[in-house]
Write a protein that holds these residues in place. Structure first.
Motif, mmCIF file in Angstrom:
data_model
loop_
_atom_site.group_PDB
_atom_site.id
_atom_site.type_symbol
_atom_site.label_atom_id
_atom_site.label_comp_id
_atom_site.label_asym_id
_atom_site.label_seq_id
_atom_site.Cartn_x
_atom_site.Cartn_y
_atom_site.Cartn_z
ATOM 1 N N VAL A 183 43.913 -27.699 30.999
ATOM 2 C CA VAL A 183 42.896 -26.649 31.004
ATOM 3 C C VAL A 183 43.236 -25.562 29.996
ATOM 4 N N LEU A 184 44.510 -25.192 29.882
ATOM 5 C CA LEU A 184 44.924 -24.166 28.929
ATOM 6 C C LEU A 184 44.663 -24.616 27.505
ATOM 7 N N ARG A 185 44.981 -25.876 27.185
ATOM 8 C CA ARG A 185 44.741 -26.363 25.826
ATOM 9 C C ARG A 185 43.252 -26.395 25.517
ATOM 10 N N THR A 186 42.433 -26.751 26.493
ATOM 11 C CA THR A 186 40.987 -26.790 26.273
ATOM 12 C C THR A 186 40.437 -25.397 26.050
ATOM 13 N N GLY A 187 40.901 -24.424 26.846
ATOM 14 C CA GLY A 187 40.400 -23.060 26.716
ATOM 15 C C GLY A 187 40.967 -22.321 25.540
ATOM 16 N N ALA A 188 42.057 -22.819 24.920
ATOM 17 C CA ALA A 188 42.658 -22.093 23.812
ATOM 18 C C ALA A 188 41.764 -22.084 22.600
ATOM 19 N N ALA A 189 40.912 -23.142 22.442
ATOM 20 C CA ALA A 189 40.060 -23.214 21.267
ATOM 21 C C ALA A 189 38.836 -22.335 21.391
ATOM 22 N N GLU A 190 38.553 -21.853 22.582
ATOM 23 C CA GLU A 190 37.386 -21.022 22.789
ATOM 24 C C GLU A 190 37.763 -19.565 22.646
ATOM 25 N N PRO A 191 36.901 -18.753 21.992
ATOM 26 C CA PRO A 191 37.216 -17.334 21.850
ATOM 27 C C PRO A 191 37.189 -16.634 23.184
ATOM 28 N N VAL A 192 38.046 -15.657 23.313
ATOM 29 C CA VAL A 192 38.122 -14.884 24.551
ATOM 30 C C VAL A 192 37.093 -13.786 24.478
ATOM 31 N N ALA A 193 36.120 -13.816 25.360
ATOM 32 C CA ALA A 193 35.080 -12.799 25.375
ATOM 33 C C ALA A 193 35.542 -11.617 26.204
ATOM 34 N N PRO A 194 35.132 -10.387 25.809
ATOM 35 C CA PRO A 194 35.518 -9.240 26.609
ATOM 36 C C PRO A 194 34.978 -9.348 28.016
ATOM 37 N N ALA A 195 35.850 -9.125 28.975
ATOM 38 C CA ALA A 195 35.456 -9.242 30.378
ATOM 39 C C ALA A 195 34.830 -7.941 30.837
ATOM 40 N N PRO A 196 33.871 -7.981 31.748
ATOM 41 C CA PRO A 196 33.324 -6.754 32.298
ATOM 42 C C PRO A 196 34.352 -6.042 33.142
ATOM 43 N N VAL A 197 34.095 -4.761 33.336
ATOM 44 C CA VAL A 197 35.070 -3.978 34.093
ATOM 45 C C VAL A 197 34.875 -4.249 35.570
ATOM 46 N N ALA A 198 35.374 -5.348 36.019
ATOM 47 C CA ALA A 198 35.305 -5.757 37.422
ATOM 48 C C ALA A 198 36.397 -6.760 37.648
ATOM 49 N N CYS A 199 36.707 -7.013 38.923
ATOM 50 C CA CYS A 199 37.748 -7.971 39.249
ATOM 51 C C CYS A 199 37.329 -9.349 38.798
ATOM 52 N N PRO A 200 38.155 -10.051 38.031
ATOM 53 C CA PRO A 200 37.815 -11.396 37.621
ATOM 54 C C PRO A 200 37.954 -12.357 38.781
ATOM 55 N N PRO A 201 37.368 -13.545 38.668
ATOM 56 C CA PRO A 201 37.545 -14.521 39.721
ATOM 57 C C PRO A 201 38.997 -14.863 39.888
ATOM 58 N N VAL A 202 39.510 -14.638 41.050
ATOM 59 C CA VAL A 202 40.903 -14.944 41.312
ATOM 60 C C VAL A 202 40.951 -16.240 42.075
ATOM 61 N N GLU A 230 44.833 -10.297 32.598
ATOM 62 C CA GLU A 230 44.438 -10.855 33.886
ATOM 63 C C GLU A 230 44.556 -12.375 33.884
ATOM 64 N N GLU A 231 44.188 -13.000 32.756
ATOM 65 C CA GLU A 231 44.272 -14.455 32.697
ATOM 66 C C GLU A 231 45.722 -14.921 32.730
ATOM 67 N N ARG A 232 46.596 -14.199 32.005
ATOM 68 C CA ARG A 232 48.018 -14.558 32.057
ATOM 69 C C ARG A 232 48.565 -14.402 33.471
ATOM 70 N N THR A 233 48.154 -13.318 34.149
ATOM 71 C CA THR A 233 48.604 -13.117 35.530
ATOM 72 C C THR A 233 48.110 -14.231 36.441
ATOM 73 N N ARG A 234 46.838 -14.623 36.256
ATOM 74 C CA ARG A 234 46.277 -15.686 37.092
ATOM 75 C C ARG A 234 47.000 -17.011 36.864
ATOM 76 N N ILE A 235 47.260 -17.325 35.588
ATOM 77 C CA ILE A 235 47.947 -18.582 35.283
ATOM 78 C C ILE A 235 49.359 -18.568 35.850
ATOM 79 N N ALA A 236 50.051 -17.406 35.681
ATOM 80 C CA ALA A 236 51.407 -17.317 36.231
ATOM 81 C C ALA A 236 51.396 -17.470 37.746
ATOM 82 N N ARG A 237 50.397 -16.861 38.408
ATOM 83 C CA ARG A 237 50.302 -16.977 39.857
ATOM 84 C C ARG A 237 50.033 -18.418 40.272
#
Length: 417
Positions: free
Chosen positions: A259-278, A197-204
């Motif tokens: 923003v991508l470089r800043t977020g790359a150092a943070e671990p990716v937490a499992p997202a809840p089963v719901a639509c992420p903020p788009v 979902e994050e890759r899709t959001r960034i690509a969009r």
């Protein structure tokens, strides 16, 4: 009987070879004991000694079957009690019966039978062999009966309960391990889903920024090429606009990459089963920048009219709503540059109670206008729909009766669950 860390796969009904060796050893000892005790029994019964020895061997050997048929072994031990043989058989048989999985009512029936049989036989034998006080004989017989019956039964009940508890704990541990494995698999699936979902959001997001800026640059470049010789001053203005567009595109790309470089150092937490903020990032475009956005398209030669209905609220919309509305209009204008050059475009924005609506409609493409030849990846409408639906809104697009195209979207002020 079960255990952990033991060697499995014993012969016949034994689960482990060690259990088979133990039972065979107990059977041999019991058979020898019963054979020796069969000699006086045969003399008292007036039968040949060989018969008594063979009988003792057969009776004592039944102890080998204690795990397979514990009730039968216990009954054999009770049956030979009057013959004063099979003490090991009786004790081990009662222990095995109490520790086995047979119903407790059977243990409650056979244990008193063994107690009563041992007491009666001991009392009769002692009373007949020695002349003593009856009370002393009674106490001695009761002590012998309790000593040969109660301890093995209690020990068997304890061992059986402990074994069942251990088996229950092992089953619970296995079940917990399976649940943990399933949770780990689900967490991994959710993490992968979040990454997708994050890759899709960034690509969009990058598609919206780059496509719009580059489309305007291509339009201005085409206009610059057309008027370079005829109107040098206009060519200079178009060249300046192209430079401004390029610098704006680079600035927005740098912000996203930062923003991508800043977020790359943070671990990716499992997202809840719901639509992420788009939407975009924390600091993104808003509805107040629509005038500047439309002004860029006007500067590129497009005839754009902005109609606003209703008054904006004193408190602004949520950032994701404002940015999504901006991106929808931006992408719709980009599509107009690509597919409808020279067409008149109307942008409508309506502020309503609890929602904001936007519509971008273009007329038919002018016949005498040269298309800029901008490439299309087919992701514009898909990206707009994903943004709007992700916030619980409604998105509609399609051709108009006049030969143009219309894009409409309605976004709720508060994101739907």
């Amino acid at each position: 009987m079960t255990g952990t860390g033991e060697e499995r796969g014993g012969p016949w009904w034994w689960e482990r070879r060690r259990g088979a060796v133990l039972d065979v050893g107990l059977g041999v000892v019991s058979a020898v004991e019963c054979a020796l005790e069969g000699v006086p029994t045969a003399r008292e019964a007036g039968v040949p000694v060989v018969v008594g020895v063979l009988f003792g061997l057969v009776v004592g050997s039944t102890l080998v079957l204690r795990r397979r048929w514990p009730v039968a072994v216990a009954l054999v031990g009770i049956a030979v009690t009057p013959a004063m043989m099979g003490f090991l058989l009786g004790v081990v048989g009662l222990y095995t019966l109490a520790a086995s999985e047979v119903p407790r009512r059977i243990v409650g029936t056979l244990a008193p039978m063994a107690l009563a049989g041992t007491f009666v036989v001991t009392y009769v034998r002692t009373r007949g062999d020695i002349e003593a006080d009856g009370t002393l004989v009674f106490v001695l017989s009761a002590f012998m009966a309790v000593a040969l019956t109660v301890p093995p039964v209690l020990l068997g009940l304890y061992v059986g309960a402990r074994r069942r508890l251990m088996e229950s704990l092992h089953e619970r541990a296995d079940s917990l391990e399976r649940e943990l494995s399933l949770l780990a698999d689900r967490a991994e699936e959710r993490a992968e889903w979040a990454r997708t979902e994050e890759r899709t959001r960034i690509a969009r997001e990058m598609h919206d920024v780059v496509a719009h800026r580059v489309s305007l640059m291509v339009v201005h470049a085409a206009a610059l090429q057309a008027v370079a010789l005829k109107d040098p001053e206009k060519a200079v203005r178009n060249a300046a606009l192209v430079g401004d567009m390029g610098r704006q595109a680079l600035t927005e790309l740098r912000e996203m990459l930062g923003v991508l470089r800043t977020g790359a150092a943070e671990p990716v937490a499992p997202a809840p089963v719901a639509c992420p903020p788009v939407g975009g990032f924390e600091e993104g475009p808003s509805l107040e920048e629509l005038e500047a956005l439309i002004g860029q398209s006007r500067a590129a030669g497009m005839v754009v009219e902005l109609l606003v209905q209703g008054e904006g609220r004193e408190d602004p919309y949520p950032a994701e709503v404002e940015q999504t509305a901006y991106r929808v209009v931006q992408e719709a204008l980009t599509n107009c540059h690509k597919h409808a050059p020279g067409a008149r475009v109307v942008v409508r924005l309506a502020h309503r109670d609890g929602e904001v609506a936007m519509q971008v409609e273009n007329g038919p493409c002018a016949a005498d206008v040269t298309r800029p030849g901008l490439p299309s990846g087919g992701n514009g409408l898909v990206g707009m729909r994903e943004r709007v639906v992700g916030l619980g809104g409604v998105f509609v697009s399609g051709p108009t009766d006049a030969g143009g195209f219309r894009v409409s979207a309605v976004l709720p002020r508060e994101r739907a669950a």
